[in-house]
Design a protein around this motif. Structure first.
Motif, PDB file in Angstrom:
ATOM      1  N   ALA A  38       0.848  -1.191   0.000  1.00 52.66           N
ATOM      2  CA  ALA A  38       0.000   0.000   0.000  1.00 52.66           C
ATOM      3  C   ALA A  38       0.880   1.237   0.000  1.00 52.66           C
ATOM      4  O   ALA A  38       2.043   1.211   0.423  1.00 52.66           O
ATOM      5  CB  ALA A  38      -0.935   0.007   1.197  1.00 52.66           C
ATOM      6  N   VAL A  39       0.296   2.344  -0.470  1.00 53.96           N
ATOM      7  CA  VAL A  39       0.984   3.634  -0.473  1.00 53.96           C
ATOM      8  C   VAL A  39      -0.042   4.727  -0.241  1.00 53.96           C
ATOM      9  O   VAL A  39      -1.192   4.628  -0.672  1.00 53.96           O
ATOM     10  CB  VAL A  39       1.754   3.866  -1.805  1.00 53.96           C
ATOM     11  CG1 VAL A  39       0.824   3.826  -2.995  1.00 53.96           C
ATOM     12  CG2 VAL A  39       2.528   5.180  -1.773  1.00 53.96           C
ATOM     13  N   PHE A  86     -13.567   2.768  -2.193  1.00 51.25           N
ATOM     14  CA  PHE A  86     -12.416   2.251  -2.924  1.00 51.25           C
ATOM     15  C   PHE A  86     -12.841   1.826  -4.326  1.00 51.25           C
ATOM     16  O   PHE A  86     -13.918   1.250  -4.526  1.00 51.25           O
ATOM     17  CB  PHE A  86     -11.785   1.081  -2.172  1.00 51.25           C
ATOM     18  CG  PHE A  86     -10.828   1.526  -1.104  1.00 51.25           C
ATOM     19  CD1 PHE A  86      -9.464   1.550  -1.338  1.00 51.25           C
ATOM     20  CD2 PHE A  86     -11.305   1.950   0.130  1.00 51.25           C
ATOM     21  CE1 PHE A  86      -8.575   1.982  -0.361  1.00 51.25           C
ATOM     22  CE2 PHE A  86     -10.426   2.372   1.117  1.00 51.25           C
ATOM     23  CZ  PHE A  86      -9.059   2.399   0.877  1.00 51.25           C
ATOM     24  N   VAL A  87     -11.989   2.143  -5.289  1.00 44.19           N
ATOM     25  CA  VAL A  87     -12.231   1.843  -6.701  1.00 44.19           C
ATOM     26  C   VAL A  87     -11.091   0.960  -7.196  1.00 44.19           C
ATOM     27  O   VAL A  87      -9.915   1.270  -6.959  1.00 44.19           O
ATOM     28  CB  VAL A  87     -12.300   3.144  -7.530  1.00 44.19           C
ATOM     29  CG1 VAL A  87     -12.424   2.831  -9.014  1.00 44.19           C
ATOM     30  CG2 VAL A  87     -13.458   4.012  -7.061  1.00 44.19           C
ATOM     31  N   ALA A 118      -8.012   1.946  -4.906  1.00 46.51           N
ATOM     32  CA  ALA A 118      -7.623   3.200  -4.266  1.00 46.51           C
ATOM     33  C   ALA A 118      -8.850   4.022  -3.913  1.00 46.51           C
ATOM     34  O   ALA A 118      -9.940   3.823  -4.467  1.00 46.51           O
ATOM     35  CB  ALA A 118      -6.691   4.001  -5.182  1.00 46.51           C
ATOM     36  N   SER A 119      -8.655   4.963  -3.006  1.00 45.77           N
ATOM     37  CA  SER A 119      -9.729   5.866  -2.614  1.00 45.77           C
ATOM     38  C   SER A 119      -9.144   7.239  -2.329  1.00 45.77           C
ATOM     39  O   SER A 119      -8.033   7.346  -1.794  1.00 45.77           O
ATOM     40  CB  SER A 119     -10.461   5.344  -1.374  1.00 45.77           C
ATOM     41  OG  SER A 119     -11.586   6.147  -1.078  1.00 45.77           O
ATOM     42  N   VAL A 120      -9.893   8.292  -2.676  1.00 47.62           N
ATOM     43  CA  VAL A 120      -9.467   9.674  -2.482  1.00 47.62           C
ATOM     44  C   VAL A 120     -10.157  10.242  -1.248  1.00 47.62           C
ATOM     45  O   VAL A 120     -11.366  10.067  -1.062  1.00 47.62           O
ATOM     46  CB  VAL A 120      -9.816  10.536  -3.709  1.00 47.62           C
ATOM     47  CG1 VAL A 120      -9.339  11.972  -3.514  1.00 47.62           C
ATOM     48  CG2 VAL A 120      -9.205   9.943  -4.965  1.00 47.62           C
ATOM     49  N   ILE A 133      -3.912   0.546  -2.518  1.00 47.18           N
ATOM     50  CA  ILE A 133      -3.391  -0.774  -2.179  1.00 47.18           C
ATOM     51  C   ILE A 133      -3.087  -1.529  -3.466  1.00 47.18           C
ATOM     52  O   ILE A 133      -3.752  -1.349  -4.488  1.00 47.18           O
ATOM     53  CB  ILE A 133      -4.351  -1.582  -1.279  1.00 47.18           C
ATOM     54  CG1 ILE A 133      -5.630  -1.946  -2.025  1.00 47.18           C
ATOM     55  CG2 ILE A 133      -4.664  -0.810  -0.008  1.00 47.18           C
ATOM     56  CD1 ILE A 133      -6.480  -2.947  -1.266  1.00 47.18           C
ATOM     57  N   GLU A 134      -2.044  -2.350  -3.433  1.00 47.88           N
ATOM     58  CA  GLU A 134      -1.584  -3.076  -4.609  1.00 47.88           C
ATOM     59  C   GLU A 134      -1.537  -4.573  -4.298  1.00 47.88           C
ATOM     60  O   GLU A 134      -1.086  -4.993  -3.234  1.00 47.88           O
ATOM     61  CB  GLU A 134      -0.192  -2.591  -5.030  1.00 47.88           C
ATOM     62  CG  GLU A 134      -0.128  -1.111  -5.399  1.00 47.88           C
ATOM     63  CD  GLU A 134      -0.824  -0.788  -6.713  1.00 47.88           C
ATOM     64  OE1 GLU A 134      -1.024  -1.726  -7.526  1.00 47.88           O
ATOM     65  OE2 GLU A 134      -1.159   0.393  -6.944  1.00 47.88           O
TER      66      GLU A 134
END
Length: 362
Positions: A38-39, A86-87, A118-120, A133-134
């Motif tokens: 994750a980042v 999250f998308v 990811a989510s903003v 997240i990856e």
């Protein structure tokens, strides 16, 4: 037996007040969401601001160095989605687009990754943070139940990020107000020169010497060009030093020197966004500033501050060498460092500058 979700939520709120814990929280978040790394980074794609899990650090650095933020619209598609959750990659790319997209074929998949979500999240500083997240490619797409788990903790991520931003902003404002007590007009600047906070003395400079807006603007065009250049250096150079910018008198305001002092970056700056402190000192003081003032204003070492004070007081390099018991070469080296940090090119400029750096005499 404790609930993994409850444990994760507790750690998220712990990171809100201890930002150095975000890396460990991201590791737990990735695991909870069925991913492997994750980042957390800013949505303005500023490559210098991110926190990551240790196993993704090399990949995100390579991503930045190879310019992938500009070479793919992966993040832009996420932002355009405007989804309060999250998308996944397959929510913003069709299977055909995913197969053709270079960021997957040429970068992520060769490194073992290739499926992400990811989510903003918006924070009070006006910035947008992205939790990404990856997942390793051989595990396939992130499944709906994992996305649902991530969505269940997203409100806590948002509240924790907001708490972090507000706590850091309170610290920023307190720093500006603290310098009010010694009569120094101060503005704390964020990314791209936006004024995050300014004390009352600085507010009194509005209209005549400075203008507020998307960024702090100096009323004098020539001085403002120097400020723009200094802000660019702050955002692009890891070891950017202090800059001093002369401001001609305007209206009732005397000639002034703006000292732009960089704030060294850390992961916590994702939430504060503070880049520099702008200190305005009028060229009206009659006394050489004290050593502690010099050290604080210009980030000088104790030895450099002694040299600066000596030069401002009329001493020579030879005289200081004898006084301090060091070689002339050492004094010259320290003086060179002082001039670099104060943005001056000649000793006469340094003397004039330090005359304006004094605190008011009681």
């Amino acid at each position: 037996m404790s609930d993994p979700r409850d444990d994760l939520v507790d750690r998220i709120y712990e990171a809100a007040v201890l930002p150095e814990l975000w890396s460990a929280v991201l590791t737990d978040l990735a695991s909870y969401g069925g991913a492997d790394a994750a980042v957390l980074f800013t949505a303005d794609l500023d490559s210098s601001r991110f926190v990551t899990t240790p196993n993704f650090a090399d990949s995100i650095l390579a991503y930045i160095e190879e310019g992938w933020f500009a070479r793919t619209d992966r993040t832009r598609r996420l932002l355009a989605k405007r989804h309060a959750g999250f998308v996944t990659d397959l929510d913003v790319f069709t299977p055909e687009e995913f197969a053709r997209e270079p960021v997957f074929r040429e970068f992520l998949i060769p490194r073992g990754f290739g499926m992400g979500a990811a989510s903003v999240i918006n924070v009070p500083t006006g910035d947008q943070l992205i939790f990404d997240i990856e997942r390793v490619i051989e595990r396939g797409p992130i499944p709906p139940d994992a996305v649902a788990r991530l969505d269940s903790v997203r409100p806590h991520l948002a509240r924790a990020a907001t708490m972090s931003a507000r706590l850091r902003m309170q610290t920023v404002r307190a720093a500006a107000q603290a310098l009010e007590t010694v009569g120094l007009p101060v503005a704390v600047l964020g990314r791209k020169g936006r004024a995050l906070a300014m004390n009352q003395s600085c507010e009194r400079l509005l209209r005549e010497m400075i203008h507020d807006g998307p960024r702090l603007v100096l009323a004098d065009p020539a001085a403002d060009r120097l400020l723009v250049r200094a802000l660019i250096e702050l955002s692009t150079e890891a070891n950017a030093s202090s800059r001093s910018i002369p401001l001609p008198s305007r209206g009732d305001q005397p000639a002034t020197v703006l000292h732009l002092l960089p704030i060294r970056r850390a992961a916590a700056d994702l939430f504060a966004a503070a880049e520099a402190i702008a200190v305005f000192t009028p060229l009206t003081a009659k006394h050489v500033p004290g050593l502690s003032v010099l050290e604080g204003l210009f980030d000088l070492t104790a030895a450099e501050a002694r040299v600066a004070r000596g030069i401002a007081g009329g001493s020579t390099i030879a005289g200081l060498s004898v006084e301090f018991g060091t070689s002339p070469a050492t004094v010259r080296s320290q003086l060179k460092a002082v001039m670099s940090k104060t943005g001056t090119a000649r000793q006469a400029e340094l003397v004039q500058l330090l005359a304006g750096a004094s605190l008011p005499v009681p």
